[in-house]
Design a protein around this motif. Structure first.
Motif, mmCIF file in Angstrom:
data_model
loop_
_atom_site.group_PDB
_atom_site.id
_atom_site.type_symbol
_atom_site.label_atom_id
_atom_site.label_comp_id
_atom_site.label_asym_id
_atom_site.label_seq_id
_atom_site.Cartn_x
_atom_site.Cartn_y
_atom_site.Cartn_z
ATOM 1 N N PRO A 46 0.848 -1.203 0.000
ATOM 2 C CA PRO A 46 0.000 0.000 0.000
ATOM 3 C C PRO A 46 0.885 1.255 0.000
ATOM 4 C CG PRO A 46 -0.620 -1.494 1.771
ATOM 5 C CD PRO A 46 0.671 -2.005 1.208
ATOM 6 N N LEU A 47 0.436 2.312 -0.708
ATOM 7 C CA LEU A 47 1.244 3.522 -0.799
ATOM 8 C C LEU A 47 1.029 4.411 0.417
ATOM 9 C CD1 LEU A 47 0.788 4.526 -4.563
ATOM 10 C CD2 LEU A 47 2.487 3.014 -3.514
ATOM 11 N N ASP A 48 2.155 5.032 0.891
ATOM 12 C CA ASP A 48 2.040 6.025 1.956
ATOM 13 C C ASP A 48 1.475 7.310 1.377
ATOM 14 O OD1 ASP A 48 2.986 4.701 4.286
ATOM 15 O OD2 ASP A 48 5.014 4.713 3.406
ATOM 16 N N TRP A 49 0.997 8.194 2.247
ATOM 17 C CA TRP A 49 0.332 9.417 1.755
ATOM 18 C C TRP A 49 1.260 10.236 0.858
ATOM 19 C CZ3 TRP A 49 2.441 14.161 2.791
ATOM 20 C CH2 TRP A 49 3.375 14.218 3.833
ATOM 21 N N TYR A 50 2.579 10.268 1.205
ATOM 22 C CA TYR A 50 3.488 11.112 0.425
ATOM 23 C C TYR A 50 3.852 10.496 -0.913
ATOM 24 C CZ TYR A 50 6.978 8.025 2.517
ATOM 25 O OH TYR A 50 7.668 6.918 2.912
ATOM 26 N N GLU A 51 3.442 9.222 -1.143
ATOM 27 C CA GLU A 51 3.663 8.611 -2.458
ATOM 28 C C GLU A 51 2.448 8.808 -3.355
ATOM 29 O OE1 GLU A 51 6.012 4.611 -2.003
ATOM 30 O OE2 GLU A 51 4.654 4.881 -0.308
ATOM 31 N N ASN A 52 1.424 9.450 -2.784
ATOM 32 C CA ASN A 52 0.150 9.609 -3.476
ATOM 33 C C ASN A 52 -0.092 11.033 -3.949
ATOM 34 O OD1 ASN A 52 -1.683 7.644 -4.187
ATOM 35 N ND2 ASN A 52 -2.086 7.101 -2.059
ATOM 36 N N ILE A 53 0.921 11.902 -3.847
ATOM 37 C CA ILE A 53 0.730 13.292 -4.252
ATOM 38 C C ILE A 53 0.840 13.379 -5.773
ATOM 39 C CG2 ILE A 53 1.614 15.648 -4.036
ATOM 40 C CD1 ILE A 53 2.811 14.634 -1.284
ATOM 41 N N PRO A 54 -0.190 13.932 -6.440
ATOM 42 C CA PRO A 54 -0.186 13.961 -7.899
ATOM 43 C C PRO A 54 1.092 14.589 -8.459
ATOM 44 C CG PRO A 54 -2.291 14.722 -7.057
ATOM 45 C CD PRO A 54 -1.393 14.540 -5.870
ATOM 46 N N VAL A 55 1.605 14.037 -9.537
ATOM 47 C CA VAL A 55 2.770 14.501 -10.298
ATOM 48 C C VAL A 55 4.042 14.540 -9.442
ATOM 49 C CG1 VAL A 55 3.703 16.256 -11.859
ATOM 50 C CG2 VAL A 55 1.226 15.887 -11.760
ATOM 51 N N ALA A 56 4.007 15.240 -8.291
ATOM 52 C CA ALA A 56 5.203 15.440 -7.467
ATOM 53 C C ALA A 56 5.802 14.104 -7.017
ATOM 54 C CB ALA A 56 4.865 16.308 -6.260
ATOM 55 N N SER A 57 4.961 13.173 -6.543
ATOM 56 C CA SER A 57 5.471 11.888 -6.052
ATOM 57 C C SER A 57 6.202 11.136 -7.157
ATOM 58 C CB SER A 57 4.317 11.021 -5.537
ATOM 59 O OG SER A 57 3.787 11.575 -4.373
ATOM 60 N N TRP A 58 5.589 11.143 -8.337
ATOM 61 C CA TRP A 58 6.198 10.420 -9.459
ATOM 62 C C TRP A 58 7.575 11.004 -9.775
ATOM 63 C CZ3 TRP A 58 8.097 11.048 -14.395
ATOM 64 C CH2 TRP A 58 8.194 9.884 -15.178
ATOM 65 N N MET A 59 7.680 12.345 -9.705
ATOM 66 C CA MET A 59 8.957 12.986 -10.016
ATOM 67 C C MET A 59 9.988 12.719 -8.936
ATOM 68 S SD MET A 59 7.541 16.492 -11.720
ATOM 69 C CE MET A 59 9.113 17.259 -11.987
ATOM 70 N N VAL A 60 9.584 12.802 -7.663
ATOM 71 C CA VAL A 60 10.512 12.553 -6.560
ATOM 72 C C VAL A 60 10.995 11.099 -6.590
ATOM 73 C CG1 VAL A 60 10.696 12.392 -4.043
ATOM 74 C CG2 VAL A 60 9.598 14.384 -5.092
ATOM 75 N N LEU A 61 10.075 10.174 -6.856
ATOM 76 C CA LEU A 61 10.439 8.753 -6.900
ATOM 77 C C LEU A 61 11.104 8.375 -8.230
ATOM 78 C CD1 LEU A 61 7.124 7.327 -5.375
ATOM 79 C CD2 LEU A 61 9.333 7.417 -4.231
ATOM 80 N N ARG A 62 11.226 9.353 -9.126
ATOM 81 C CA ARG A 62 11.797 9.164 -10.469
ATOM 82 C C ARG A 62 11.143 8.002 -11.205
ATOM 83 N NH1 ARG A 62 16.590 10.202 -7.717
ATOM 84 N NH2 ARG A 62 17.364 12.319 -7.996
ATOM 85 N N GLY A 63 9.799 7.917 -11.042
ATOM 86 C CA GLY A 63 9.035 6.927 -11.798
ATOM 87 C C GLY A 63 9.294 5.483 -11.401
ATOM 88 N N ARG A 64 9.737 5.249 -10.135
ATOM 89 C CA ARG A 64 9.933 3.868 -9.678
ATOM 90 C C ARG A 64 9.314 3.652 -8.306
ATOM 91 N NH1 ARG A 64 13.040 0.630 -12.565
ATOM 92 N NH2 ARG A 64 14.213 1.580 -14.256
ATOM 93 N N CYS A 65 8.851 2.411 -8.060
ATOM 94 C CA CYS A 65 8.305 2.071 -6.748
ATOM 95 C C CYS A 65 9.445 2.152 -5.720
ATOM 96 C CB CYS A 65 7.713 0.662 -6.771
ATOM 97 S SG CYS A 65 7.304 0.040 -5.128
#
Ligand SMILES: [Zn+2]
Length: 265
Positions: A46-65
């Motif tokens: 399950p994703l934590d709240w900070y992994e669920n922020i639109p656009v920003a999370s994907w960029m911070v995580l560089r598109g990886r789990c």
């Protein structure tokens, strides 16, 4: 003040886009869109709240789990951004009117149908059938009015169906699927008959140019099914947002044709 409201509506759009991603992933897989909470589709964590922020999370995580490092499709931030832009665009075009939530709802449905048809070549009844009913109901209070909505619903659903039937009889294969007719009926119910006509023309033009081009480049058999719903979604969104200019051009083209044919001055 307008800038603050616009920024707020854009952010709401990003969040709604995040939910649309859930619909796009789960509807074709017959999973519930409400349960369970967002999770990695590879390791199921399950994703934590900070992994669920639109656009920003994907960029911070560089598109990886974060745990299993499997890639997260670039579709997620794109759908979120597009939805945000569509929300903002609706505010700029319609202002704070009753038409704003109605056209936003329509835009959301088009985004979901666009993405699902592109990936799976299906247009789920869960979207199109309630869409027809909601569009027709809204037209009792909002443009284009229930008469135009009813004609649009019937024309949008029936006319392409007859063409496809003729095509099937003549060529012996299907040009469009049932989902396309239901989607066009929904577009007609929301936008009325003149705009569903323009939607169909624009969608065919897009289908020929983009779909044909893609088929030539990928050298696949021409019978490969083109995701027509994807083109209907783009055309219908153009019609929903640029109704005035498009109807003006349409009317001018018809007048020019009539005068060319000597039927009008
Ligand atoms: Zn994972």
């Amino acid at each position: 003040m307008g800038v603050v409201i616009g920024a707020f509506i854009f952010c709401i759009g990003l969040i709604v886009g995040s939910f649309l991603n859930v619909c796009i992933y789960r509807l074709p897989r017959d999973e519930s869109v409400a349960w369970p909470a967002s999770h990695c589709t590879t390791c199921n964590r399950p994703l934590d709240w900070y992994e669920n922020i639109p656009v920003a999370s994907w960029m911070v995580l560089r598109g990886r789990c974060r745990t299993c490092r499997s890639p997260i499709a670039v579709r997620y931030p794109i759908i979120e951004l597009v939805t945000g832009v569509l929300f903002l665009g609706a505010y700029l075009v319609f202002g704070l009117t009753l038409l704003l939530p109605e056209r936003i709802l329509f835009a959301c449905a088009m985004v979901v149908l666009f993405a699902i048809d592109l990936e799976h070549q299906i247009l789920p009844n869960e979207i199109t059938l309630p869409g027809i009913a909601i569009g027709f109901l809204c037209a009792h209070f909002l443009p284009p009015g229930w008469e135009s909505s009813l004609v649009g619903l019937l024309v949008g659903g029936l006319f392409p169906f007859l063409i496809a039937e003729a095509y099937l009889r003549i060529r012996g294969r299907e040009g469009m699927g049932m989902g396309d007719f239901k989607m066009l009926a929904m577009v007609g119910a929301f936008l009325g008959w003149p705009l569903v006509g323009i939607t169909l023309i624009l969608a065919c033009a897009l289908g020929v140019v983009i779909g044909g081009g893609a088929l030539v480049i990928s050298r696949r058999d021409m019978a490969t099914r083109i995701p027509f719903g994807t083109f209907i979604a783009v055309a219908a969104l153009a019609c929903a947002y640029f109704e005035g200019p498009l109807l003006g051009t349409y009317a001018r083209a018809i007048r020019a044709y009539l005068s060319m044919a000597g039927l009008a001055s």
